[in-house]
Design a protein around this motif. Structure first.
Motif, mmCIF file in Angstrom:
data_model
loop_
_atom_site.group_PDB
_atom_site.id
_atom_site.type_symbol
_atom_site.label_atom_id
_atom_site.label_comp_id
_atom_site.label_asym_id
_atom_site.label_seq_id
_atom_site.Cartn_x
_atom_site.Cartn_y
_atom_site.Cartn_z
ATOM 1 N N ALA A 1 0.814 -1.217 0.000
ATOM 2 C CA ALA A 1 0.000 0.000 0.000
ATOM 3 C C ALA A 1 0.843 1.260 0.000
ATOM 4 O O ALA A 1 0.435 2.296 -0.532
ATOM 5 N N ALA A 2 2.024 1.201 0.588
ATOM 6 C CA ALA A 2 2.869 2.388 0.685
ATOM 7 C C ALA A 2 3.553 2.712 -0.637
ATOM 8 O O ALA A 2 3.619 3.875 -1.036
ATOM 9 N N THR A 3 4.055 1.693 -1.302
ATOM 10 C CA THR A 3 4.826 1.933 -2.523
ATOM 11 C C THR A 3 4.046 1.642 -3.802
ATOM 12 O O THR A 3 4.415 2.104 -4.879
ATOM 13 N N GLY A 4 2.980 0.845 -3.685
ATOM 14 C CA GLY A 4 2.225 0.448 -4.864
ATOM 15 C C GLY A 4 2.840 -0.736 -5.591
ATOM 16 O O GLY A 4 2.335 -1.169 -6.631
ATOM 17 N N ASP A 5 3.942 -1.272 -5.062
ATOM 18 C CA ASP A 5 4.579 -2.429 -5.690
ATOM 19 C C ASP A 5 3.665 -3.655 -5.596
ATOM 20 O O ASP A 5 2.960 -3.856 -4.601
ATOM 21 N N VAL A 6 3.715 -4.456 -6.641
ATOM 22 C CA VAL A 6 2.921 -5.677 -6.692
ATOM 23 C C VAL A 6 3.869 -6.868 -6.699
ATOM 24 O O VAL A 6 4.763 -6.950 -7.550
ATOM 25 N N LEU A 7 3.702 -7.787 -5.749
ATOM 26 C CA LEU A 7 4.550 -8.964 -5.653
ATOM 27 C C LEU A 7 3.761 -10.200 -6.082
ATOM 28 O O LEU A 7 2.736 -10.531 -5.496
ATOM 29 N N ILE A 8 4.249 -10.871 -7.118
ATOM 30 C CA ILE A 8 3.638 -12.105 -7.604
ATOM 31 C C ILE A 8 4.752 -13.133 -7.786
ATOM 32 O O ILE A 8 5.755 -12.864 -8.465
ATOM 33 N N THR A 9 4.581 -14.293 -7.200
ATOM 34 C CA THR A 9 5.559 -15.363 -7.353
ATOM 35 C C THR A 9 5.157 -16.242 -8.533
ATOM 36 O O THR A 9 4.032 -16.734 -8.600
ATOM 37 N N VAL A 10 6.088 -16.412 -9.478
ATOM 38 C CA VAL A 10 5.831 -17.196 -10.685
ATOM 39 C C VAL A 10 6.629 -18.492 -10.621
ATOM 40 O O VAL A 10 7.829 -18.471 -10.319
ATOM 41 N N SER A 11 5.957 -19.611 -10.894
ATOM 42 C CA SER A 11 6.625 -20.913 -10.894
ATOM 43 C C SER A 11 6.430 -21.587 -12.244
ATOM 44 O O SER A 11 5.324 -21.592 -12.788
ATOM 45 N N ASN A 12 7.508 -22.136 -12.779
ATOM 46 C CA ASN A 12 7.431 -22.900 -14.022
ATOM 47 C C ASN A 12 6.983 -24.311 -13.669
ATOM 48 O O ASN A 12 7.706 -25.066 -13.016
ATOM 49 N N THR A 13 5.793 -24.684 -14.096
ATOM 50 C CA THR A 13 5.224 -25.994 -13.769
ATOM 51 C C THR A 13 5.312 -26.974 -14.939
ATOM 52 O O THR A 13 4.781 -28.079 -14.864
ATOM 53 N N GLY A 14 5.965 -26.562 -16.015
ATOM 54 C CA GLY A 14 6.066 -27.411 -17.202
ATOM 55 C C GLY A 14 7.411 -28.095 -17.323
ATOM 56 O O GLY A 14 8.252 -28.046 -16.411
ATOM 57 N N ALA A 15 7.619 -28.731 -18.472
ATOM 58 C CA ALA A 15 8.828 -29.513 -18.701
ATOM 59 C C ALA A 15 9.935 -28.716 -19.383
ATOM 60 O O ALA A 15 11.055 -29.194 -19.503
ATOM 61 N N ARG A 16 9.637 -27.504 -19.848
ATOM 62 C CA ARG A 16 10.623 -26.684 -20.554
ATOM 63 C C ARG A 16 10.970 -25.439 -19.755
ATOM 64 O O ARG A 16 10.123 -24.889 -19.045
ATOM 65 N N SER A 17 12.196 -24.986 -19.907
ATOM 66 C CA SER A 17 12.565 -23.704 -19.312
ATOM 67 C C SER A 17 11.993 -22.590 -20.175
ATOM 68 O O SER A 17 11.733 -22.778 -21.370
ATOM 69 N N GLY A 18 11.774 -21.437 -19.588
ATOM 70 C CA GLY A 18 11.221 -20.332 -20.374
ATOM 71 C C GLY A 18 10.930 -19.128 -19.519
ATOM 72 O O GLY A 18 10.976 -19.186 -18.287
ATOM 73 N N ARG A 19 10.652 -18.023 -20.195
ATOM 74 C CA ARG A 19 10.273 -16.788 -19.518
ATOM 75 C C ARG A 19 8.761 -16.623 -19.601
ATOM 76 O O ARG A 19 8.095 -17.202 -20.452
#
Length: 334
Positions: free
Chosen positions: A300-318
């Motif tokens: 609330a103070a900075t407006g930053d949004v934190l989301i944790t992303v996990s690769n659940t597949g068999a390939r690496s990627g962005r």
């Protein structure tokens, strides 16, 4: 003139030594010139040496710049359609080319660039381990290139937006000959892809925009699965130009453009008022792998949004993350 020779000899050594030699040369000019004629002569030599130093430095850095151009082209490419995991293709797969003969590096006007080289699509596919063959050599996939030239919006028209009968025929031919048709759209503006989205002849669509000089290499890496596509649409793609609410005011005046749709610009209009007109929505983009996202946490103070992303597949990627609140895009990241 001994120091001038020093500059020339040092061309093959590291940049730091080049700069030092260049400074020695300039110091030599300041000390030794006694007439205007000599001053002009030695200044000319100094400028020539400086340009040689600059050119050598640019050549040394060009490999890293090419890498940046290739990664930018790959990151910006959007996988719109991928039926039955048509992509990526396995290494060594035979592919045939259909459609436009060559990639467009850039557009005109402010979209024009002057490349130091060009990696076209055939070369890029070969670099990625695929084998480009003639359609008569039993290829396993057909790559159909669809291009659009444009500059400053002057070439945008209903005709440029629509797919031609010839382009649709290329897709059908690729499917018939190869059993799999992959369409690459190489354009600086939106193209009407509803016929291809709905067509059984089209197995996959990559929207590559203007690719830059390393575009062929980037496309090869994506098609061969060396790079996971992570681009997202920065526009809503509708079926017809008339589907955009401001289309009636476009080009009415050469001096001004009235936004008659008010604040309902782009995805705001389509998402809220005309979802049935959407072919591919703003932010759309497929991947070769799967990801999960945690519930967003907002500071609330900075407006930053934190989301944790996990690769659940068999390939690496962005993965590209888009965060909306109240129908508005507030944050994004990759």
């Amino acid at each position: 003139m001994s120091n001038c020779c020093t500059v020339m000899r040092e061309m093959s050594n590291e940049r730091k030594r080049l700069v030092i030699s260049h400074r020695i040369f300039l110091s030599f000019i300041a000390r030794k010139t006694t007439s205007m004629k000599n001053i002009f002569t030695f200044q000319s030599i100094a400028l020539t040496a400086a340009f040689i130093v600059l050119a050598t430095t640019l050549r040394a850095d060009e490999a890293s710049w090419r890498d940046v151009a290739r990664r930018a082209a790959a990151d910006g490419t959007v996988l719109l359609k991928n039926e039955a995991s048509a992509l990526p293709l396995a290494e060594g797969t035979k592919v045939a080319l259909f459609g436009a003969p060559t990639l467009l590096v850039s557009g005109g006007g402010s979209a024009k660039v002057n490349p130091s080289r060009k990696i076209d699509i055939a070369e890029g596919l070969e670099m990625a381990g695929l084998k480009v063959v003639n359609p008569t050599e039993c290829p396993m996939a057909g790559i159909v290139l669809i291009t659009r030239k444009s500059r400053e919006g002057r070439d945008n028209s209903n005709k440029a937006f629509a797919l031609s009968e010839e382009e649709l025929a290329f897709v059908a031919e690729a499917k018939r000959v190869c059993g799999k048709a992959v369409v690459v759209v190489n354009a600086g503006h939106l193209v009407g892809l509803k016929p291809l989205k709905e067509s059984a002849d089209c197995d996959a669509i990559l929207y590559a925009w203007f690719t830059g000089q390393e575009g062929g290499a980037a496309l090869g890496e994506i098609i061969a699965g060396r790079v996971n596509p992570s681009g997202r649409l920065a526009d809503t793609l509708a079926a017809n130009p008339a589907d955009w609410p401001g289309s009636g005011d476009f080009r009415k005046s050469k001096a001004t453009l009235a936004y008659s749709e008010g604040e309902a610009v782009g995805y705001r209009y389509f998402n809220a008022k005309a979802p049935e007109k959407i072919v591919y929505p703003f932010g759309w983009g497929l991947s070769y792998t799967t990801f999960s996202e945690s519930k967003p946490k907002v500071d609330a103070a900075t407006g930053d949004v934190l989301i944790t992303v996990s690769n659940t597949g068999a390939r690496s990627g962005r993965h590209s993350v888009l965060y909306y609140e109240g129908g508005e895009l507030l944050a994004y990241g990759k």
